[in-house]
Design a protein around this motif. Structure first.
Motif, short mmCIF file in Angstrom:
data_model
loop_
_atom_site.label_atom_id
_atom_site.label_comp_id
_atom_site.label_asym_id
_atom_site.label_seq_id
_atom_site.Cartn_x
_atom_site.Cartn_y
_atom_site.Cartn_z
N ARG A 250 11.61 -24.52 -15.23
CA ARG A 250 11.64 -25.96 -15.42
C ARG A 250 10.77 -26.67 -14.39
O ARG A 250 10.07 -27.64 -14.72
CB ARG A 250 13.08 -26.48 -15.34
CG ARG A 250 13.94 -26.10 -16.54
CD ARG A 250 15.19 -26.94 -16.61
NE ARG A 250 16.07 -26.70 -15.47
CZ ARG A 250 17.04 -25.79 -15.44
NH1 ARG A 250 17.22 -25.02 -16.49
NH2 ARG A 250 17.81 -25.65 -14.39
N GLU A 251 10.80 -26.18 -13.16
CA GLU A 251 9.95 -26.78 -12.13
C GLU A 251 8.47 -26.56 -12.44
O GLU A 251 7.65 -27.46 -12.24
CB GLU A 251 10.30 -26.19 -10.76
CG GLU A 251 11.68 -26.60 -10.25
CD GLU A 251 12.05 -25.90 -8.96
OE1 GLU A 251 11.31 -24.98 -8.55
OE2 GLU A 251 13.08 -26.25 -8.36
N ALA A 252 8.14 -25.36 -12.92
CA ALA A 252 6.75 -25.09 -13.27
C ALA A 252 6.30 -25.96 -14.43
O ALA A 252 5.19 -26.50 -14.42
CB ALA A 252 6.58 -23.61 -13.64
N MET A 253 7.17 -26.14 -15.44
CA MET A 253 6.84 -27.00 -16.57
C MET A 253 6.61 -28.44 -16.10
O MET A 253 5.64 -29.09 -16.50
CB MET A 253 7.97 -26.96 -17.59
CG MET A 253 7.84 -27.96 -18.72
SD MET A 253 6.52 -27.57 -19.89
CE MET A 253 7.36 -26.37 -20.93
N ALA A 254 7.50 -28.94 -15.24
CA ALA A 254 7.37 -30.31 -14.75
C ALA A 254 6.07 -30.50 -13.99
O ALA A 254 5.40 -31.55 -14.11
CB ALA A 254 8.56 -30.66 -13.86
#
Length: 352
Positions: A250-254
């Motif tokens: 999720r952090e990478a996507m954000a």
């Protein structure tokens, strides 16, 4: 013709196309409402649909993302579902399910290089230069982003640009790569935004899609009304399926969703400004105390309708224009009487 006039002409053509599609859909819905014994179409959950189609869940989710499989919202919210008629349509297609599986087959750098019969290092250079565009990614055990590409799009690129697969790298591309350019994340963002825009005609949802590429500071500079910013957060579309599960993903996507280069940031601000103008003309964003009428939102299209599917070529839609660093034009709204550049309040942050 000025840049502003070119943008407005592009917007007019795109919105006319969307309007025609919306009118056709409205007429179809009207016919359905007047049908003497129209019963609700039966739907199945995503897991059941992927089983009936004989494809893996990851393949199913990518097919939905690409618009190859139409889904509908579940009554009262919840995960989207698939009409049984849609499943029957797909099963009747030639070479089912092999043809569908092939259209969503993805490959990494090593497999992509083998498919194109080139060295992995050359494949990476082509991807960094924007010649081929990733469709998705995953994190390896070191939490590094691993890009994946559609095999179909790589084959189309090889047929279209065979001279780039052998011989010396063109001087312009070589200079671009030596400067450290990397278009992979930018092209992934561009295709993702384009596909989300294709699913909706609601102007505030379209504005929210454009806003998703800007960080909070950039967003506040373009959308100075806090109620409008809050509304954009509420109506921002989420991935239909395939949302990253782990915190690291999720952090990478954000992080990957945010424009990170000055010229890309400027381009996204232009798109956001024009879409915002169109949304404001359509209706105001709801404020505390507003009745439900101010909150009306046009239904979004969450998949392709039965019929031919339009493919999105990787290079034609996202390859950087010659001599520029700007991404390709996305669908945008109309301008107002105020000066566009003045409203952008752009000071070239990060340009040195």
């Amino acid at each position: 013709m000025t840049v502003k006039e070119v943008l407005r002409a592009h917007i007019t053509d795109h919105r006319a196309h969307n309007t025609d599609q919306g009118n056709a859909s409205a007429e179809k819905q009207g016919e359905d409402r007047h049908a003497p014994s129209a019963a609700p179409a039966a739907t199945v959950a995503a897991g059941r649909a992927s089983q009936e189609l004989g494809i893996r869940r990851a393949e199913f989710e990518l097919a939905v993302h690409l618009g190859l499989i139409a889904v509908v919202g579940a009554p009262g919210g919840g995960r989207p579902r698939v009409h049984e008629e849609e499943i029957a349509r797909l099963r009747e297609q030639p070479d089912f399910p092999d043809a569908l599986v092939e259209r969503v087959r993805t490959v990494g750098t090593a497999q992509g290089a083998a498919l194109l019969d080139i060295a992995p290092a050359r494949f990476t250079r082509l991807a960094r230069a924007g010649c081929v565009s990733p469709v998705t990614f995953y994190l390896n055990r070191y939490r590094a982003v691993v890009w994946l590409y559609l095999a179909d799009e790589l084959a189309a690129f090889a047929a279209r640009e065979p001279e780039l697969l052998a011989g010396r790298t063109p001087p312009g591309m070589r200079a671009m790569l030596e400067s450290g350019a990397d278009w992979r994340a930018r092209n992934w963002r561009s295709q993702r935004i384009d596909r989300l825009l294709d699913r909706t005609t609601d102007p505030w949802v379209r504005t929210a899609v454009q806003a998703s590429a800007l960080d909070p500071v950039q967003l506040a500079e373009v959308v100075d009304d806090p109620y409008e910013r809050a509304y954009l957060v509420r109506v921002r579309p989420e991935p239909v399926f395939g949302r990253p599960g782990s915190m690291a993903a999720r952090e990478a996507m954000a992080e990957l969703m945010l424009a990170d280069d000055p010229d890309e940031i400027l381009w996204r601000r232009v798109n956001l400004t024009l879409e915002l103008d169109a949304a404001r003309e359509d209706r105001p964003a709801p404020r505390p105390g507003d009745d439900g009428g101010a909150r009306r939102t046009a239904p979004t299209r969450t998949g392709a309708r039965p019929g031919p599917v339009r493919q999105v070529p990787a290079v034609e839609s996202t390859t950087p224009p010659a001599g520029t660093g700007a991404p390709p034009p996305a669908a945008v709204g109309r301008t107002t009487r105020k000066g566009l550049l003045a409203r952008l309040r752009w000071h070239g942050r990060g340009t040195g």
